[in-house]
Design a protein around this motif. Sequence first.
Motif, PDB file in Angstrom:
ATOM      1  N   PRO A   1       0.827  -1.187   0.000  1.00 14.98           N
ATOM      2  CA  PRO A   1       0.000   0.000   0.000  1.00 14.98           C
ATOM      3  C   PRO A   1       0.871   1.249   0.000  1.00 14.98           C
ATOM      4  N   GLY A   2       0.273   2.340  -0.520  1.00 12.87           N
ATOM      5  CA  GLY A   2       0.956   3.621  -0.511  1.00 12.87           C
ATOM      6  C   GLY A   2      -0.052   4.742  -0.383  1.00 12.87           C
ATOM      7  N   ILE A   3       0.464   5.981  -0.303  1.00  7.11           N
ATOM      8  CA  ILE A   3      -0.422   7.144  -0.154  1.00  7.11           C
ATOM      9  C   ILE A   3      -0.357   8.042  -1.393  1.00  7.11           C
ATOM     10  N   GLY A   4       0.486   7.652  -2.368  1.00 10.26           N
ATOM     11  CA  GLY A   4       0.593   8.417  -3.602  1.00 10.26           C
ATOM     12  C   GLY A   4       1.235   7.571  -4.685  1.00 10.26           C
TER      13      GLY A   4
ATOM     14  N   GLN B   1       6.030   6.239 -12.472  1.00 11.78           N
ATOM     15  CA  GLN B   1       6.338   5.040 -11.666  1.00 11.78           C
ATOM     16  C   GLN B   1       5.715   3.770 -12.258  1.00 11.78           C
TER      17      GLN B   1
ATOM     18  N   LYS C   1      -5.038   8.265   6.116  1.00 13.66           N
ATOM     19  CA  LYS C   1      -4.622   6.967   6.662  1.00 13.66           C
ATOM     20  C   LYS C   1      -5.535   6.564   7.817  1.00 13.66           C
TER      21      LYS C   1
ATOM     22  N   TYR D   1       9.791  15.289   7.034  1.00 13.35           N
ATOM     23  CA  TYR D   1       9.042  14.033   7.118  1.00 13.35           C
ATOM     24  C   TYR D   1       9.954  12.896   6.663  1.00 13.35           C
TER      25      TYR D   1
ATOM     26  N   GLU E   1      10.363  10.281   4.579  1.00 12.86           N
ATOM     27  CA  GLU E   1       9.658   9.866   3.351  1.00 12.86           C
ATOM     28  C   GLU E   1      10.048   8.468   2.872  1.00 12.86           C
ATOM     29  N   GLY E   2       9.102   7.844   2.205  1.00  9.58           N
ATOM     30  CA  GLY E   2       9.347   6.575   1.535  1.00  9.58           C
ATOM     31  C   GLY E   2       8.947   6.726   0.077  1.00  9.58           C
ATOM     32  N   CYS E   3       9.181   5.701  -0.719  1.00 10.13           N
ATOM     33  CA  CYS E   3       8.802   5.743  -2.139  1.00 10.13           C
ATOM     34  C   CYS E   3       8.578   4.317  -2.610  1.00 10.13           C
ATOM     35  N   LEU E   4       7.474   4.102  -3.327  1.00  6.71           N
ATOM     36  CA  LEU E   4       7.167   2.746  -3.792  1.00  6.71           C
ATOM     37  C   LEU E   4       8.182   2.285  -4.840  1.00  6.71           C
TER      38      LEU E   4
ATOM     39  N   THR F   1       3.277  17.156   1.974  1.00  8.50           N
ATOM     40  CA  THR F   1       4.514  16.398   1.726  1.00  8.50           C
ATOM     41  C   THR F   1       4.324  15.479   0.528  1.00  8.50           C
ATOM     42  N   CYS F   2       3.216  14.733   0.536  1.00  3.60           N
ATOM     43  CA  CYS F   2       2.982  13.724  -0.497  1.00  3.60           C
ATOM     44  C   CYS F   2       2.788  14.373  -1.871  1.00  3.60           C
TER      45      CYS F   2
ATOM     46  N   HIS G   1       6.109  15.398  -3.210  1.00  2.00           N
ATOM     47  CA  HIS G   1       6.880  14.201  -3.595  1.00  2.00           C
ATOM     48  C   HIS G   1       6.404  13.686  -4.965  1.00  2.00           C
ATOM     49  N   GLU G   2       5.088  13.659  -5.158  1.00  2.00           N
ATOM     50  CA  GLU G   2       4.539  13.137  -6.432  1.00  2.00           C
ATOM     51  C   GLU G   2       4.831  14.090  -7.593  1.00  2.00           C
TER      52      GLU G   2
ATOM     53  N   HIS H   1       8.192  13.551  -8.920  1.00  2.90           N
ATOM     54  CA  HIS H   1       8.296  12.407  -9.842  1.00  2.90           C
ATOM     55  C   HIS H   1       8.077  12.856 -11.292  1.00  2.90           C
TER      56      HIS H   1
HETATM   57  O1  K1U Z   1       5.405   8.160  -4.624  1.00  4.35           O
HETATM   58  C1  K1U Z   1       5.445   7.104  -4.023  1.00  4.35           C
HETATM   59  O2  K1U Z   1       6.315   6.297  -4.268  1.00  4.35           O
HETATM   60  C2  K1U Z   1       4.437   6.780  -2.949  1.00  4.35           C
HETATM   61  C3  K1U Z   1       4.912   7.148  -1.558  1.00  4.35           C
HETATM   62  C4  K1U Z   1       4.388   8.532  -1.234  1.00  4.35           C
HETATM   63  C5  K1U Z   1       5.004   9.249  -0.065  1.00  4.35           C
HETATM   64  C6  K1U Z   1       5.194   8.656   1.156  1.00  4.35           C
HETATM   65  C7  K1U Z   1       5.731   9.358   2.201  1.00  4.35           C
HETATM   66  C8  K1U Z   1       6.064  10.660   2.052  1.00  4.35           C
HETATM   67  C9  K1U Z   1       5.904  11.255   0.832  1.00  4.35           C
HETATM   68  C10 K1U Z   1       5.348  10.546  -0.225  1.00  4.35           C
HETATM   69  C11 K1U Z   1       4.371   6.112  -0.592  1.00  4.35           C
HETATM   70  O3  K1U Z   1       3.208   5.948  -0.475  1.00  4.35           O
HETATM   71  S1  K1U Z   1       5.518   5.183   0.309  1.00  4.35           S
HETATM   72  C12 K1U Z   1       4.481   4.187   1.390  1.00  4.35           C
HETATM   73  C13 K1U Z   1       3.928   4.940   2.537  1.00  4.35           C
HETATM   74  O4  K1U Z   1       4.380   6.014   2.859  1.00  4.35           O
HETATM   75  C14 K1U Z   1       2.776   4.395   3.296  1.00  4.35           C
HETATM   76  C15 K1U Z   1       2.310   3.131   3.085  1.00  4.35           C
HETATM   77  C16 K1U Z   1       1.232   2.655   3.813  1.00  4.35           C
HETATM   78  C17 K1U Z   1       0.624   3.440   4.741  1.00  4.35           C
HETATM   79  C18 K1U Z   1       1.096   4.703   4.967  1.00  4.35           C
HETATM   80  C19 K1U Z   1       2.160   5.185   4.241  1.00  4.35           C
END
Ligand code: K1U
Length: 174
Positions: free
Chosen positions: A42-45, A50, A64, A90, A92-95, A132-133, A136-137, A140
């Motif tokens: 799962p992700g938020i963006g 991608q 969330k 924040y 951050e993560g990225c799929l 933030t999200c 980030h998007e 991309h």
């Molecule tokens: O762009 C992407 O790769 C998606 C990315 C978006 C994002 C996350 C955090 C900060 C900025 C942008 C994600 O969704 S990574 C996964 C994640 O953050 C998440 C997954 C499950 C529940 C809550 C968050």
Amino acid sequence: MKRSILIHPDPRLKKVAAAVDDVSDELRVLANDMLSTMYDAPGIGLAAPQVGVGARLIVLDCEKGDESTPRPLAMFNPEVVSSSDEMNTYDEGCLSIPDTYADVTRPEAVTVRWMDVNGNAVEETFDGLWATCVQHEIDHLEGKLFIDYLSALKRQLITRKMVKLKRDRARDAF
Ligand code: K1U
Ligand code: ZN
């Protein structure tokens, strides 16, 4: 339909995406597919590059938690029209860079203008995780990843980890 998510390093993640002139049925299908892919991850963006499509389209839903009502958004040609002076950091993560997180500092609030799935112009101010999200998007769409905000050394270490992950995944799939 779920689409597969490209993993860094991939040249398609480094390209500037092309503006969308009209929202066609094909692009509406892509937006729906991207939302399914994002929720499933799962992700938020998620941004179109991608999933290997070089168009200026992003999807997001930062509501969330089990209690919150989902708010799926699809934005064509999103642009930040103003940013707060106040900044926010924040983790951050990225799929496209699985299991890797790092602090990135960005404006705390941003006003974004975009075209919705019906071709209407929309403008809204986002803060917190939404801000933030969405930044980030939009990055991309410019071929920019969150690791581009880190030192060259950290970026190199993460890139090596992803090369190994892709090699292991390709071997497992064989
Ligand atoms: O762009 C992407 O790769 C998606 C990315 C978006 C994002 C996350 C955090 C900060 C900025 C942008 C994600 O969704 S990574 C996964 C994640 O953050 C998440 C997954 C499950 C529940 C809550 C968050
Ligand atoms: Zn990302």
